[in-house]
Design a protein around this motif. Structure first.
Motif, PDB file in Angstrom:
ATOM      1  N   LEU B 135       0.947  -1.327   0.203  1.00 12.10           N
ATOM      2  CA  LEU B 135      -0.117  -0.050  -0.063  1.00 12.10           C
ATOM      3  C   LEU B 135       0.973   1.353   0.207  1.00 12.10           C
ATOM      4  CD1 LEU B 135      -2.769   1.098   0.004  1.00 12.10           C
ATOM      5  CD2 LEU B 135      -2.500   1.303   2.514  1.00 12.10           C
ATOM      6  N   ALA B 136       1.912   1.246   0.905  1.00 10.16           N
ATOM      7  CA  ALA B 136       2.934   2.359   0.863  1.00 10.16           C
ATOM      8  C   ALA B 136       3.481   2.592  -0.585  1.00 10.16           C
ATOM      9  CB  ALA B 136       3.892   2.129   1.943  1.00 10.16           C
ATOM     10  N   VAL B 137       3.852   1.513  -1.119  1.00 10.05           N
ATOM     11  CA  VAL B 137       4.487   1.712  -2.467  1.00 10.05           C
ATOM     12  C   VAL B 137       3.411   2.410  -3.383  1.00 10.05           C
ATOM     13  CG1 VAL B 137       5.463   0.689  -4.446  1.00 10.05           C
ATOM     14  CG2 VAL B 137       6.148   0.215  -2.295  1.00 10.05           C
ATOM     15  N   VAL B 138       2.367   1.696  -3.647  1.00  9.75           N
ATOM     16  CA  VAL B 138       1.242   2.172  -4.379  1.00  9.75           C
ATOM     17  C   VAL B 138       0.782   3.602  -4.337  1.00  9.75           C
ATOM     18  CG1 VAL B 138      -1.419   1.772  -5.181  1.00  9.75           C
ATOM     19  CG2 VAL B 138       0.382  -0.043  -4.665  1.00  9.75           C
ATOM     20  N   LEU B 139       0.605   4.050  -3.040  1.00 11.47           N
ATOM     21  CA  LEU B 139       0.091   5.351  -2.724  1.00 11.47           C
ATOM     22  C   LEU B 139       1.555   6.323  -3.059  1.00 11.47           C
ATOM     23  CD1 LEU B 139      -1.661   4.917   0.835  1.00 11.47           C
ATOM     24  CD2 LEU B 139      -2.573   5.194  -1.761  1.00 11.47           C
ATOM     25  N   ARG B 140       2.588   5.940  -2.606  1.00 12.38           N
ATOM     26  CA  ARG B 140       3.605   6.861  -2.912  1.00 12.38           C
ATOM     27  C   ARG B 140       3.894   7.034  -4.409  1.00 12.38           C
ATOM     28  NH1 ARG B 140       4.917  10.946  -3.088  1.00 12.38           N
ATOM     29  NH2 ARG B 140       7.024  11.482  -3.458  1.00 12.38           N
ATOM     30  N   TYR B 141       4.007   5.869  -4.874  1.00 15.28           N
ATOM     31  CA  TYR B 141       4.507   6.134  -6.468  1.00 15.28           C
ATOM     32  C   TYR B 141       3.181   6.095  -7.558  1.00 15.28           C
ATOM     33  CZ  TYR B 141       9.382   4.652  -5.127  1.00 15.28           C
ATOM     34  OH  TYR B 141      10.736   4.903  -4.668  1.00 15.28           O
ATOM     35  N   PHE B 142       2.499   5.765  -7.355  1.00 14.41           N
ATOM     36  CA  PHE B 142       0.951   5.706  -8.201  1.00 14.41           C
ATOM     37  C   PHE B 142       0.143   6.873  -7.833  1.00 14.41           C
ATOM     38  CE2 PHE B 142       2.849   1.286  -8.518  1.00 14.41           C
ATOM     39  CZ  PHE B 142       3.507   1.608  -9.601  1.00 14.41           C
ATOM     40  N   GLU B 143       0.123   7.044  -6.761  1.00  9.16           N
ATOM     41  CA  GLU B 143      -1.131   8.286  -6.317  1.00  9.16           C
ATOM     42  C   GLU B 143      -0.511   9.407  -5.710  1.00  9.16           C
ATOM     43  OE1 GLU B 143      -4.266   8.137  -7.061  1.00  9.16           O
ATOM     44  OE2 GLU B 143      -3.937   6.218  -8.064  1.00  9.16           O
ATOM     45  N   ASN B 144       0.780   9.428  -5.439  1.00  8.16           N
ATOM     46  CA  ASN B 144       1.627  10.665  -5.130  1.00  8.16           C
ATOM     47  C   ASN B 144       1.179  10.976  -3.888  1.00  8.16           C
ATOM     48  OD1 ASN B 144       3.832  12.490  -5.786  1.00  8.16           O
ATOM     49  ND2 ASN B 144       2.182  13.839  -6.445  1.00  8.16           N
ATOM     50  N   TYR B 145       0.913  10.146  -2.780  1.00  9.91           N
ATOM     51  CA  TYR B 145       0.799  10.568  -1.442  1.00  9.91           C
ATOM     52  C   TYR B 145       2.058  11.006  -0.645  1.00  9.91           C
ATOM     53  CZ  TYR B 145      -4.312   8.724  -0.767  1.00  9.91           C
ATOM     54  OH  TYR B 145      -5.620   8.706  -0.724  1.00  9.91           O
ATOM     55  N   SER B 146       1.845  12.086  -0.034  1.00 14.86           N
ATOM     56  CA  SER B 146       2.939  12.333   0.778  1.00 14.86           C
ATOM     57  C   SER B 146       3.414  11.304   1.998  1.00 14.86           C
ATOM     58  CB  SER B 146       2.877  13.857   1.470  1.00 14.86           C
ATOM     59  OG  SER B 146       1.923  13.707   2.443  1.00 14.86           O
ATOM     60  N   ILE B 147       4.427  11.461   2.465  1.00 12.19           N
ATOM     61  CA  ILE B 147       4.745  10.280   3.529  1.00 12.19           C
ATOM     62  C   ILE B 147       3.862  10.365   4.742  1.00 12.19           C
ATOM     63  CG2 ILE B 147       6.748   9.643   5.125  1.00 12.19           C
ATOM     64  CD1 ILE B 147       7.649   9.032   2.351  1.00 12.19           C
ATOM     65  N   ASN B 148       3.431  11.982   4.947  1.00 12.73           N
ATOM     66  CA  ASN B 148       2.783  12.252   6.056  1.00 12.73           C
ATOM     67  C   ASN B 148       1.344  11.462   5.815  1.00 12.73           C
ATOM     68  OD1 ASN B 148       1.768  13.367   8.301  1.00 12.73           O
ATOM     69  ND2 ASN B 148       0.992  15.032   7.107  1.00 12.73           N
ATOM     70  N   ASP B 149       0.809  11.732   4.683  1.00 15.00           N
ATOM     71  CA  ASP B 149      -0.424  11.157   4.334  1.00 15.00           C
ATOM     72  C   ASP B 149      -0.433   9.626   4.468  1.00 15.00           C
ATOM     73  OD1 ASP B 149      -1.657  13.504   3.859  1.00 15.00           O
ATOM     74  OD2 ASP B 149      -1.432  13.259   1.549  1.00 15.00           O
ATOM     75  N   ILE B 150       0.507   8.880   3.837  1.00 17.05           N
ATOM     76  CA  ILE B 150       0.614   7.659   4.183  1.00 17.05           C
ATOM     77  C   ILE B 150       0.630   6.864   5.645  1.00 17.05           C
ATOM     78  CG2 ILE B 150       1.987   5.485   3.498  1.00 17.05           C
ATOM     79  CD1 ILE B 150       2.828   7.006   0.925  1.00 17.05           C
TER      80      ILE B 150
END
Lengths: 311, 185
Positions: B135-150
């Motif tokens: 989930l962390a990888v998907v949100l960071r790389y494909f959904e551009n979530y910030s570290i804080n959001d993750i």
């Protein structure tokens, strides 16, 4: 600084998208001599170059998915409104109405306040029931019951035929206390004994004693006795007890009522004396006598007439 | 939190289903992206997305705006995806051929082959990550979530998220090397 730790930090910044240009240049310089970290940077680039994990389905598939969601929500809502819900759901819907919500809140608040601050009577009843229940468990035979500090009387009961019974009864007990004359408990007990008369002797004694103390509760109890005590002796004694409250409007009203309604001539004569002493005008006194509900005694009429002549 | 999202939520709470449709349009790709990282195929991901949006609708009254809507939505998405995963545990692993042809149809055949091989390897490796790392990888790389959001989504610290991402990168690297001769180990 440890280069590997620095590299790890820099790659962390790269992943987070927060790396500065200077740090990026430093990272590029580092990875030339650290191929295992160069692999990580490359992997990060590959991941970032992918627009999505899977190709997104066409818009019509998303539209179909959303339509299905909306349909299911509508079907669920219709089902809920068509079929009466459980009793709890129905109550919930009723409570949602503002006026019902206010009423429900008031009831709930009242219930909890009642639990927190029970009325004196409820609290006392509960205490007494606890005490007598506890005592009953200790009673083994009739002798124990005879020696009980509590006496139960005026008993009525109803059998519910389910192993339970409703009991209604008076609990009395005898207490001996030594207290100051101005103790509120002393006055309460005396006033109570007048409004719940037990025997003439006790009432007369109580009234005699009450004459030594002026108290609103006692005054009201004496007025009650004047109007309600079955014994003439007690009524007369109560009137006597009220003599100490000169120029008191409540006592004047009570005596006016005696003059109008009391069958006892002696009491009416006493009432006339009090009213004259308290300065009632002859006309007012005459009017009360003329509006009397009982045949007026010549003794009363002469007394009133003499007062008018002297006035 | 996005004010427009909040406005839509308020409208949905007062019974406006059109607003819920609008909310779905805004977030359907993110939900799908996470769903597909569990289902491994588009059709199941769409079914799972449908389940997730129904769950979001059911729970919308509980959303008080104390966190960002997107992190709240992502928590539900993650929980439902995990539930789906548990149910489908015995299901056969899917292949990723569908992706190769659809995504790279306008590329040169050799580039297409390399890219599809890369992607297949990437997906295989991604599915081997544990669900939180994935989930962390998907949100960071494909959904551009910030570290804080993750971190807010996974209810952990930013340090933990950074560590997850770094470890995931290390695991992914080992697979990507197979199809990237340029990358030395």
């Amino acid at each position: 600084m440890n280069i590997k730790r620095d590299l790890k930090n820099l790659i962390g910044q790269l992943q987070a998208g927060t790396i500065s240009a200077a740090d990026r240049a430093r990272l590029d310089e580092y990875i030339k001599s650290h191929p295992e970290f160069a692999d990580l940077v490359k992997t990060d680039q590959i991941l970032k170059s992918e627009p999505s994990l899977f190709p997104f389905p066409g818009p019509e598939k998303f539209t179909f998915m959303r339509e299905n969601v909306i349909k299911q929500i509508r079907r669920h809502e219709e089902k809920r409104s068509a079929v009466p819900g459980s009793i709890f759901e129905q109550l919930y819907m009723i409570i949602l109405r503002p006026e019902m919500a206010v009423a429900a809140l008031t009831l709930i608040l009242g219930f909890f306040l009642g639990r927190l601050f029970p009325s004196d009577k409820e609290s006392l009843n509960s205490e007494i029931i606890d005490q007598i229940s506890s005592l009953a468990t200790k009673h083994d035979n009739l002798a124990d019951l005879k020696n009980s500090p509590y006496v139960y009387s005026n008993v009525s009961f109803k059998d519910h035929n389910n192993g339970k019974i409703s009991l209604s009864f008076d609990v009395t007990t005898h207490l001996d206390i030594l207290s100051k004359k101005d103790d509120p408990l002393v006055r309460d007990v005396m006033a109570q004994s007048l409004i719940n008369p037990s025997n003439i002797g006790t009432d007369l004694k109580t009234i005699s004693y009450s004459q030594t103390m002026a108290d609103r509760k006692l005054k009201e109890a004496l007025i009650y006795s004047v109007h309600s005590a079955p014994s003439l002796a007690v009524r007369l004694k109560a009137m006597n007890g009220l003599q100490q409250y000169q120029n008191d409007a409540e006592v004047q009203n009570a005596f006016s009522k005696v003059l109008k309604d009391e069958p006892s001539v002696k009491m009416r004569l006493m009432a006339v004396d009090y009213l004259i002493k308290s300065g009632m005008a002859p006309d007012s006194l005459h009017r009360i006598v003329s509006e009397s509900n009982v045949p007026q005694s010549p003794a009363v009429l002469i007394k009133v007439k003499n007062y008018a002549n002297e006035f | 939190m996005n004010r427009s999202d909040w406005n839509l939520i308020e409208e949905v709470k007062s019974g406006n289903l059109e607003s819920f449709n609008e909310l779905m349009i805004r977030h359907q790709q993110t939900v799908f992206q996470v769903a597909v990282s569990f289902t491994k195929n588009t059709d199941d991901a769409l079914d799972l997305s449908q389940t997730i949006f129904l769950k979001i609708y059911e729970n919308l009254n509980k959303f008080r705006g104390e966190s960002q809507f997107k992190t709240w939505l992502m928590r539900i998405t993650f929980n439902e995806s995990n539930n789906w995963n548990r149910k489908m545990k015995k299901r056969k692993m899917e292949t990723f051929d569908e992706y190769k042809t659809e995504k790279t149809s306008d590329m040169l055949p050799e580039d297409q082959y390399l890219a599809s091989e890369n992607r297949t390897a990437l997906l295989r490796c991604l599915f081997e990550l544990n669900t939180r790392h994935r989930l962390a990888v998907v949100l960071r790389y494909f959904e551009n979530y910030s570290i804080n959001d993750i971190a807010a989504t996974l209810d952990c610290s930013e340090g933990v998220v950074k560590n997850m991402l770094f470890r995931s990168l290390q695991k992914l690297r080992s697979n990507l090397n197979l199809v990237n001769p340029g990358v030395k180990r």
